[in-house]
Motif scaffolding. Structure first.
Motif, PDB file in Angstrom:
ATOM      1  N   UNK A 331     109.273 -50.777 -43.407  1.00  0.00           N
ATOM      2  CA  UNK A 331     108.434 -50.796 -42.208  1.00  0.00           C
ATOM      3  C   UNK A 331     108.830 -49.668 -41.250  1.00  0.00           C
ATOM      4  N   UNK A 332     110.135 -49.484 -41.041  1.00  0.00           N
ATOM      5  CA  UNK A 332     110.596 -48.421 -40.140  1.00  0.00           C
ATOM      6  C   UNK A 332     110.347 -47.046 -40.735  1.00  0.00           C
ATOM      7  N   UNK A 333     110.522 -46.924 -42.067  1.00  0.00           N
ATOM      8  CA  UNK A 333     110.261 -45.625 -42.696  1.00  0.00           C
ATOM      9  C   UNK A 333     108.782 -45.264 -42.633  1.00  0.00           C
ATOM     10  N   UNK A 341     103.245 -37.174 -40.271  1.00  0.00           N
ATOM     11  CA  UNK A 341     101.928 -36.976 -40.910  1.00  0.00           C
ATOM     12  C   UNK A 341     101.997 -37.113 -42.435  1.00  0.00           C
ATOM     13  N   UNK A 342     102.989 -37.838 -42.941  1.00  0.00           N
ATOM     14  CA  UNK A 342     103.033 -38.152 -44.365  1.00  0.00           C
ATOM     15  C   UNK A 342     102.261 -39.467 -44.566  1.00  0.00           C
ATOM     16  N   UNK A 348     102.155 -46.371 -48.572  1.00  0.00           N
ATOM     17  CA  UNK A 348     102.986 -46.984 -49.613  1.00  0.00           C
ATOM     18  C   UNK A 348     104.075 -47.867 -49.013  1.00  0.00           C
ATOM     19  N   UNK A 349     104.775 -47.362 -47.993  1.00  0.00           N
ATOM     20  CA  UNK A 349     105.862 -48.139 -47.399  1.00  0.00           C
ATOM     21  C   UNK A 349     105.333 -49.393 -46.697  1.00  0.00           C
ATOM     22  N   UNK A 350     104.201 -49.274 -46.016  1.00  0.00           N
ATOM     23  CA  UNK A 350     103.628 -50.450 -45.360  1.00  0.00           C
ATOM     24  C   UNK A 350     103.221 -51.506 -46.384  1.00  0.00           C
ATOM     25  N   UNK A 351     102.630 -51.066 -47.501  1.00  0.00           N
ATOM     26  CA  UNK A 351     102.231 -52.014 -48.547  1.00  0.00           C
ATOM     27  C   UNK A 351     103.452 -52.692 -49.160  1.00  0.00           C
ATOM     28  N   UNK A 376      96.835 -49.447 -41.353  1.00  0.00           N
ATOM     29  CA  UNK A 376      95.487 -49.181 -40.861  1.00  0.00           C
ATOM     30  C   UNK A 376      95.404 -47.850 -40.129  1.00  0.00           C
ATOM     31  N   UNK A 377      96.446 -47.513 -39.360  1.00  0.00           N
ATOM     32  CA  UNK A 377      96.470 -46.221 -38.651  1.00  0.00           C
ATOM     33  C   UNK A 377      96.462 -45.074 -39.648  1.00  0.00           C
ATOM     34  N   UNK A 378      97.262 -45.197 -40.727  1.00  0.00           N
ATOM     35  CA  UNK A 378      97.300 -44.141 -41.742  1.00  0.00           C
ATOM     36  C   UNK A 378      95.937 -43.999 -42.424  1.00  0.00           C
TER      37      UNK A 378
END
Length: 423
Positions: A331-333, A341-342, A348-351, A376-378
């Motif tokens: 979550x932090x990453x 902007x990656x 991927x990290x959020x999922x 969602x922001x990404x």
């Protein structure tokens, strides 16, 4: 159109070419000069000097001195020979453009090689400094251990001396007490003799009495020869009783344990040992506290707070390699990847964080809301507004009172409607 600088003079020797370029009234710096093996350019807009050299030169050792309105070049030849002219004659535009492109390409390659060489050198210096620091720390540790050992031996000697002194004191006290007891015993014996002598009454005649045996029904004498020894039972025969216990990892009895929870605990311990025993050669140089995922997570949080997002990502990466079951690391990453902007990595990290935040319980509501919002922001920054709206709506289902998420979701709906109308 550039203004060409045509005025220049040159001379040569077998190993070098000396070029003098007048630049009166112009402010020339090292950034205005570009030189490769076959190409030389001095660009001070709108003035330009360009030369395609007759033969290759050693651009690494060649120099340029700026002063008194003149740029003086010392160009060292790669091969010792006399040039017929400073530049190549009869060069058309296509050849000149090709030479320019090759010069720029070689300059980029050279700069890249120098950067890599500097990076390797820096790593070697860093490694050397680390080894030197480790040696110093090892020497300091040995010195401290030596001092501790000396102090330990000194204390041990003092303790042994104290024990001997205590033993000697105890022996002296024991001998003294024994002497006092012996004297008291002798005194008591003497007093007893005196008392007996005083109470003794001399009799000239001693009456003789005869003991008569009392014979009768039920009577007996304790000195009777008819007394029989009490008959005792025979001892029991020896034997061995074998007791078998169920083999267990835990010290508690099987009837008092929960097998399912114990199996889960053993699996987690085995997985933790596999992670610790993984081939992570870079962990050898780290301190013990730096191998703790929680410590690395706190370090990454501090880096993120100061705006050093790349360092924070590196800290979270190492923490994930040590323990890939902590959802807060992903979550932090993801937050760091959003700042950098990656966007795909943030998704991927959020999922992954949402996968680990199962089952959904009140304790992980805040973390799940953050994961949905960041994914969602990404999606929205990738112009995938439908997927982003789904994540924002999922976050609103968890936290329906969050006005900020509700406003952002409304903005995404307006954006989708505007896109549909424009199409």
């Amino acid at each position: 159109m550039p203004l060409w600088l045509r005025e220049h003079s040159w001379r040569q020797s077998g190993s070098a070419v000396y070029l003098s370029l007048p630049v009166r009234g112009l402010r020339v710096t090292a950034a205005n000069i570009f030189c490769t093996e076959r190409y030389l350019k001095v660009s001070v807009p709108p003035f330009l000097f360009e030369a395609v050299l007759y033969a290759p030169i050693d651009d690494t050792n060649s120099t340029a001195k700026i002063g008194n309105g003149i740029v003086f070049f010392t160009l060292y030849k790669k091969e010792v020979a006399m040039w017929e002219s400073l530049t190549v004659a009869n060069v058309n535009k296509e050849e000149l453009q090709h030479l320019r492109e090759n010069a720029v390409l070689r300059a980029h390659e050279k700069a890249k090689e120098e950067t890599e060489a500097k990076k390797v050198t820096k790593q070697e210096h860093k490694k050397y400094a680390l080894e030197a620091t480790m040696k110093l720390e090892e020497a300091e540790r040995k010195r401290i251990e030596g001092l501790k050992e000396q102090e330990r031996q000194k204390v041990a000697k003092e303790l042994e001396l104290w024990r001997r002194q205590q033993n000697n004191v105890e022996k002296q006290k024991r001998v003294q007490n024994e002497g006092e007891l012996h004297e008291e015993g002798e005194q008591l014996k003497e007093k007893k003799r005196e008392k007996i002598n005083k109470t003794r009454i001399p009799n000239e005649e001693i009456s003789k009495t005869k003991l008569k045996d009392t014979k009768g029904r039920g009577s007996y004498s304790i000195f009777s020869e008819n007394l029989r020894e009490e008959q005792l039972p025979a001892p029991r025969s020896a034997g061995t009783i074998k007791i078998n216990f169920t083999s267990r990892v835990f010290p508690t009895a099987l009837r008092e344990s929960r097998v399912a929870e114990e199996e889960e605990w053993l699996q987690k311990q085995a997985e933790a040992r596999r992670i610790i025993n993984a081939d992570l050669s870079e962990l050898e140089d780290l301190k013990e506290e730096e191998k703790n995922p929680d410590w690395l997570k706190d370090k990454g949080n501090k880096m993120f707070a100061t705006g050093n997002y790349l360092a924070a990502v590196n800290a979270y990466n190492l923490a994930v390699r040590l323990n890939n079951k902590l959802p807060l690391l992903y979550l932090n990453r993801a937050a760091c990847h959003l700042k950098l902007r990656n966007l795909h990595k943030a998704i991927e990290d959020s999922s992954k964080a949402l996968e680990l935040l199962t089952p959904p319980v009140p304790d992980n509501e805040n973390a799940r809301v953050k994961a949905y919002v960041r994914r969602g922001t990404a999606f929205c920054q990738l112009e995938l507004y439908a997927e982003g709206l789904q994540d924002y709506e999922a976050a609103l289902k968890i936290d329906p009172k969050n006005k900020t998420i509700e406003k952002d979701a409304e903005k995404i709906r307006h954006t989708i409607q505007g896109t549909v109308q424009n199409s």
